[in-house]
Design an enzyme around this catalytic site. Structure first.
Site, PDB file in Angstrom:
ATOM      1  N   GLY A  15      18.462  31.006 -42.121  1.00 48.33           N
ATOM      2  CA  GLY A  15      18.257  30.833 -43.899  1.00 48.33           C
ATOM      3  C   GLY A  15      17.709  31.578 -44.461  1.00 48.33           C
ATOM      4  O   GLY A  15      18.619  32.070 -45.770  1.00 48.33           O
ATOM      5  N   LYS A 123      25.551  31.236 -34.956  1.00 47.93           N
ATOM      6  CA  LYS A 123      26.623  31.576 -33.567  1.00 47.93           C
ATOM      7  C   LYS A 123      26.197  29.669 -32.101  1.00 47.93           C
ATOM      8  O   LYS A 123      25.226  29.467 -32.571  1.00 47.93           O
ATOM      9  CB  LYS A 123      24.550  31.884 -32.837  1.00 47.93           C
ATOM     10  CG  LYS A 123      24.511  33.520 -33.674  1.00 47.93           C
ATOM     11  CD  LYS A 123      23.186  33.955 -33.170  1.00 47.93           C
ATOM     12  CE  LYS A 123      23.619  35.610 -34.367  1.00 47.93           C
ATOM     13  NZ  LYS A 123      22.294  35.845 -33.794  1.00 47.93           N
ATOM     14  N   LYS A 207      25.343  34.756 -26.149  1.00 42.66           N
ATOM     15  CA  LYS A 207      23.896  35.212 -25.833  1.00 42.66           C
ATOM     16  C   LYS A 207      23.015  34.136 -26.250  1.00 42.66           C
ATOM     17  O   LYS A 207      21.813  34.521 -25.195  1.00 42.66           O
ATOM     18  CB  LYS A 207      24.538  36.349 -26.885  1.00 42.66           C
ATOM     19  CG  LYS A 207      23.851  36.509 -28.267  1.00 42.66           C
ATOM     20  CD  LYS A 207      21.918  34.989 -28.691  1.00 42.66           C
ATOM     21  CE  LYS A 207      21.977  34.800 -30.410  1.00 42.66           C
ATOM     22  NZ  LYS A 207      20.959  34.451 -30.532  1.00 42.66           N
TER      23      LYS A 207
END
Length: 356
Positions: A15, A123, A207
């Site tokens: 961030g 994610k 991932k």
């Protein structure tokens, strides 16, 4: 049209790194009519040596806890109240751990400007009674607004160091995608926009699971050949998972930065790779809550996303009786859950089916 107000929701290392880009971009003269100069950034309040982290960021213009050594533009203002930070924002950039999204959204319902849009850089997956839910879908449902995603081979420290990299924006609306490209793109941060939003997001979550597997082989003392096998087999499982659970995914999306590039970067330098190696080498791996202990030791309070995603993925595979088709994902989960010895991971690679 009036310039758009940007709000960053989250302030960890990623961030803070993206705040550096956004804060710089909105000050460019060519964007005077497109973006407001001031960028509020929601920051969970913490005390550092007796001082509030928000006050440190707003005076020193540096996130000394999560991204030390890098200056954040002075027009980025840290705010500890998320509803205040989001007030009148036209674009909400979500970049916080995925397990906090629903709670944060509930705090800002009713405070979001009509016609605002969101961008998720998160994610991970959410888990619901009906299965896996994408974070962008969760944000859209909670706040009743359109949500694009941004994923790529973007290790935060390297981005903050202005080392060249690429990223992928998944957005259904071409015009909106172009506006977001202008907001995020920098000379060292190249943006590609695709319309396959869900696949872009799936790549960003899965991932991290493969990254843990890469770290496990590092911890076991194996070399680049073995790691290459983890990457190839992991990519196979990522593609198959998208086909099974997210119909309509495009194979070419896996060759964007959000796909193979992010996977390679994570398997060589990401925090989840670090966790995989630590699980093998630490004498704590058999202890209850060992992953949480390693989080505190390695990440200074932030979270590894990989173990949570691996658990969520395993739950879906088990429910659908598909565990045998995703042996790498299953093994990573079981190792993180202390249900499988890390040394057995190589057997998983050796016995991996040629076709899933």
């Amino acid at each position: 049209m009036a310039p758009k107000r940007i709000c960053i929701v989250g302030s960890g290392n990623w961030g803070s790194a993206i705040a550096k880009i956004i804060g710089h971009n909105v000050k460019q003269k060519k964007f005077d009519d497109k973006f407001e100069n001031e960028v509020p950034m929601y920051m969970y309040e913490e005390m550092i040596d007796g001082k509030k982290l928000t006050e440190i960021v707003n005076t020193k213009h540096e996130n000394i806890k999560y991204l030390p050594g890098f200056k954040i533009p002075e027009n980025v203002i840290a705010i500890p109240d998320v509803a205040v930070a989001c007030k009148n924002a036209d674009v909400l950039v979500f970049v916080l751990p995925h397990q906090f999204v629903r709670g944060v959204c509930k705090q800002i319902v009713g405070h979001v400007k009509k016609g605002a849009i969101a961008v998720s850089m998160i994610k991970g997956f959410a888990i619901t009674d009906t299965g896996i839910e994408l974070i962008s879908h969760q944000i859209k449902d909670e706040l009743k607004l359109e949500c694009a995603v941004l994923m790529g081979a973007n290790l935060a420290t390297e981005v903050a160091s202005e080392q060249f990299c690429e990223t992928t924006i998944g957005c259904k609306d071409a015009k909106l995608g172009q506006m977001l490209k202008e907001l995020f793109e920098a000379e060292y941060f190249r943006v590609t926009v695709v319309d396959d939003r869900d696949t872009v997001e799936v790549c960003g979550a899965l991932k991290n699971v493969v990254g843990i597997g890469s770290g496990i082989v590092d911890g076991l003392g194996f070399g680049d050949n073995t790691k290459a096998a983890v990457i190839r087999l992991g990519l196979m499982e990522m593609i198959k998972f998208a086909e099974v659970f997210f119909s309509g995914s495009k194979s070419e999306t896996f060759f964007e930065s959000c796909g193979i590039a992010d996977l390679v970067a994570t398997c060589h330098g990401g925090r989840n790779r670090m966790l995989g190696e630590a699980i093998v080498k630490s004498d704590k791996w058999m202890e209850k809550g060992s992953v949480r202990v390693l989080e505190k030791e390695i990440l200074k309070g932030q979270s590894f996303q990989g173990p949570r995603v691996a658990r969520e993925v395993f739950g879906m595979l088990e429910k659908r009786s598909l565990c045998d088709r995703f042996p790498l994902f299953v093994a990573v989960h079981k190792i993180c859950a202390r249900e499988m010895n890390p040394a057995s991971f190589i057997d998983c690679l050796r016995e991996h089916p040629e076709h899933l």
